[in-house]
Design a protein around this motif. Sequence first.
Motif, PDB file in Angstrom:
ATOM      1  N   GLY A   1       9.986  13.004 -27.293  1.00 22.59           N
ATOM      2  CA  GLY A   1       9.926  12.045 -26.192  1.00 22.59           C
ATOM      3  C   GLY A   1       8.920  10.996 -26.584  1.00 22.59           C
TER       4      GLY A   1
ATOM      5  N   SER B   1       3.693  10.341 -21.013  1.00 25.53           N
ATOM      6  CA  SER B   1       4.727  10.316 -19.983  1.00 25.53           C
ATOM      7  C   SER B   1       5.231  11.726 -19.708  1.00 25.53           C
TER       8      SER B   1
ATOM      9  N   LYS C   1       2.863  13.018 -17.282  1.00 26.14           N
ATOM     10  CA  LYS C   1       3.109  12.389 -15.998  1.00 26.14           C
ATOM     11  C   LYS C   1       4.255  13.105 -15.280  1.00 26.14           C
ATOM     12  N   LYS C   2       5.302  13.421 -16.063  1.00 26.32           N
ATOM     13  CA  LYS C   2       6.448  14.098 -15.513  1.00 26.32           C
ATOM     14  C   LYS C   2       6.037  15.441 -14.914  1.00 26.32           C
ATOM     15  N   HIS C   3       5.195  16.150 -15.674  1.00 29.55           N
ATOM     16  CA  HIS C   3       4.716  17.448 -15.208  1.00 29.55           C
ATOM     17  C   HIS C   3       3.995  17.310 -13.886  1.00 29.55           C
TER      18      HIS C   3
ATOM     19  N   GLU D   1       4.248  15.016 -11.623  1.00 28.34           N
ATOM     20  CA  GLU D   1       5.078  14.666 -10.480  1.00 28.34           C
ATOM     21  C   GLU D   1       5.839  15.871  -9.981  1.00 28.34           C
ATOM     22  N   VAL D   2       6.247  16.704 -10.903  1.00 26.15           N
ATOM     23  CA  VAL D   2       6.972  17.891 -10.474  1.00 26.15           C
ATOM     24  C   VAL D   2       6.031  18.852  -9.756  1.00 26.15           C
ATOM     25  N   ALA D   3       4.809  18.919 -10.285  1.00 30.24           N
ATOM     26  CA  ALA D   3       3.845  19.825  -9.657  1.00 30.24           C
ATOM     27  C   ALA D   3       3.399  19.309  -8.307  1.00 30.24           C
ATOM     28  N   ALA D   4       3.390  17.988  -8.174  1.00 30.68           N
ATOM     29  CA  ALA D   4       2.849  17.362  -6.958  1.00 30.68           C
ATOM     30  C   ALA D   4       3.712  17.630  -5.738  1.00 30.68           C
TER      31      ALA D   4
END
Lengths: 514, 359
Positions: free
Chosen positions: B344, B349, B352-354, B356-359
Amino acid sequence: MTVDTDVRPLVSMRGITIAFPGVLALDGVDFFLRPGEVHSLMGENGAGKSTLIKALTGVYAIDAGTIEVADEERDFASTADAQAAGISTVYQEVNLCANLSVGENVMLGHEPRGFAGISWNAVHREAARHLASLGLDLDTRSPLASHSIAIQQLVAISRAMVLDAKVLILDEPTSSLDRGEVEQLFAVIRSLRDRGVAILFVSHFLEQVYEISDRITVLRNGALIGEYLVEDLPREALVTAMIGRELDELSALSGAAERAIDRTGTPVLSAEGVGRKGVLEPADLDVFEGEVVGIAGLLGSGRTEMVRLLYGADKADAGQISVGGERAKMHAPRHAIDRGIAFSSENRRAEGVVAELSVAENMILGVQAQRGWMRRLSKAEQDAIVAEYMEALGVRPADPTVPIGTLSGGNQQKVLLARWLAMQPRLLILDEPTRGIDVGAKADIQRKVAQLAAEGLSVVFISSELEEVLRITQRLAVLRDRRKIGELDPTEVDLDGLVDYIANAGHTERSATR
Amino acid sequence: MTLLKHRLFWPVAALVTLVVVNVIANPNFAKVTMRDGDLYGNPVTILRESAPLMLVALGMTLVIATRGIDLSVGAVMAVSGAVSLTIIADSPDPGSLGTVTVAIVVAVLVALVLGAWNGFLVSVLGIQPIIATLVLMLAGRGVALLITGGAITTVTSAPYKFLSNGYLILLPVAFFIWVAVVAIVALVERRTALGMLTESVGINPEASRLAGVRSRGIIWAAYMVSGLLAGVAGIINASNTMAADSNNAGYLIELYAILAVVLGGTSLMGGKFSIAGTVIGVLTVTTLDKTIQFFGVPPAQSPVFFAVVVVIVVLVQSPRVHAWGRAASARMRRTPSSGEPPTGPGAASAAKKHEEVAA
């Protein structure tokens, strides 16, 4: 309105795969966007629409696949990269600077400069030119915040044009616009399309999708279902493609409107001449036991204002309200709650969810507030409430300990519905409970409302989707221009009749009095 | 990994690091000795001297949870100290338990009234918390000076002195006072629904109002608790020196309290709060204070030293710095095998993805 499929796509996304821990958000999805078309991306919540958009705008990195823009393969590491490639996005919540002027927002970062720094006259002249090209005549020196959301969105689109966008992504742009504003937005979208801009449109409103789109791509569970020309895809086929099953649930409700209501007794809620200066002209409304009363009207007609007065969320300055035949003072939401009235606001994020608290805490909040802070619900009582409604409403994920802010809109709405139902109200006021949520959750909520009403709960139901209002209510109060213009029996009127009534009823009498 | 995710991990890590650095620099830092059946030494002093800040920060935590701030706590401490010592000084029998009890009760009640005044301004009149409490922050010391007649009131009273300087079982009384108060506040907040309703009001006041939460009462109560605890802090502070110094009692303590609350992981934006976090935060601030003395930093330079350490502690706890750290270590691991195809474009990023999923 035919689209030449042979036109070379401006954006080609092939085999896009994005995996989150434990979830495959997108699984080898192809998506093509051609210049001069409006292309709608459809799917339920969780289908992968926003993930695909975020891949295209550089918010998410893709795990596999290729993105080509204008025949060049791109690797977007950030949103700035995507913008530089000519891709602009306008979101539902306008992300501009509300405290700056219209002109400053349009030209932000691209201000024309003179010998002494920024030339503000040129800024406003340029901004006015860009706005005019979209048919907008605004005072560019007025603060952005002084304009409606609709105008702010058009300003955001103008800004995208300043950035020389070749691809414009509109993510739920219409959810807070009224009909006239939607028309204005669509006129702008059409003029951009005719100039060769490729437009990606996302909306939950099927009507609007059919009105504006040339082409539709449907996603389901992270996979591509198909790409269709609008004229080849009837509505039923679209809905079937989106949810992957025949939608019997909604039609199963059709009997609800015919259910007989006993209106001889004392109404559960009776409002006489309730109004507030500048908000709602004095209006009457009765709601009987087990009755679902719909309030129909356009956005801004006073429907939300009316139920807020009934609930005490805002204070009425005229009229009186009786609950179960007893006069009631409604100066605060607590007064209504104490009399068994619950109110679910249309503004889920600002007035509904307490984002950082857990799903369970959000569910019990109403009951706990009613009991007061001293008498905390025991763990067992909490678990009983939570288990009952997680199950009954099918909240996903089925984990009550996660913060509610992490749930999809439809599931947040289910949790809020649980909050109100757990208080065991006798009257439930639902303001746009199904807005912006997917078809499956919508059906779940409608079914629950119909079932509870059949069991004796009284409901006041507001929805912009008139079909929905006609389907589940037994009586309709119609509002226009902050005035109640009449009541209708939903079994005696069809959609066209209702639209006609909203638009025209009482108009002659009204213009005569002016 | 789950340990890393715990909300108290970084606050505790900061405190432990601070203590370890001190002990490495000078093993005497952690030395505790037994004298006449009581414990003495630096750790014991830290536990004792934490008391006033602990009480003030505890009240501040609740106020901050409601999206507020209480700048008046230092002034309230001055008033409470002045009231109690003036009563003792004017009494014919300053050493009697009765006099001291009356003095303490009256001082605490006065502090409660001052807290109620703040709460009234904020919750009933809707004045912004920073302005509402600024009024008392500025006026309070004037009131204290008025009570003491402009002088520094000093008294001799054994029972009063006992509060800050006495010992119970092995440890100082002041330590037991703050432990008891922390326990009471934690019990009231978490065994009743007050904590959840306070967080709800702090996170989304309008949603809470529509859900029927009596937010006025909850906000009002937070300021009253803050005033009350500041009053107790003022008594302990006055007992420490046996003098009511209206100009210097609790000077700038509001800012140290805010610092301790934030170090403990409670956001200034309001909402979720952590009492345990605040306890850790206060111990960190007090330990840092001792560190300065222990390292023999000259008084003229000690604020700079304090500031540098605070900046480091805040950086260590910053989620954004953590993300940078993860990204940097991911890059380090990737560089050796540069032939491997990129999965990737950048670990940043992916991180960041992690999130957002955790959030």
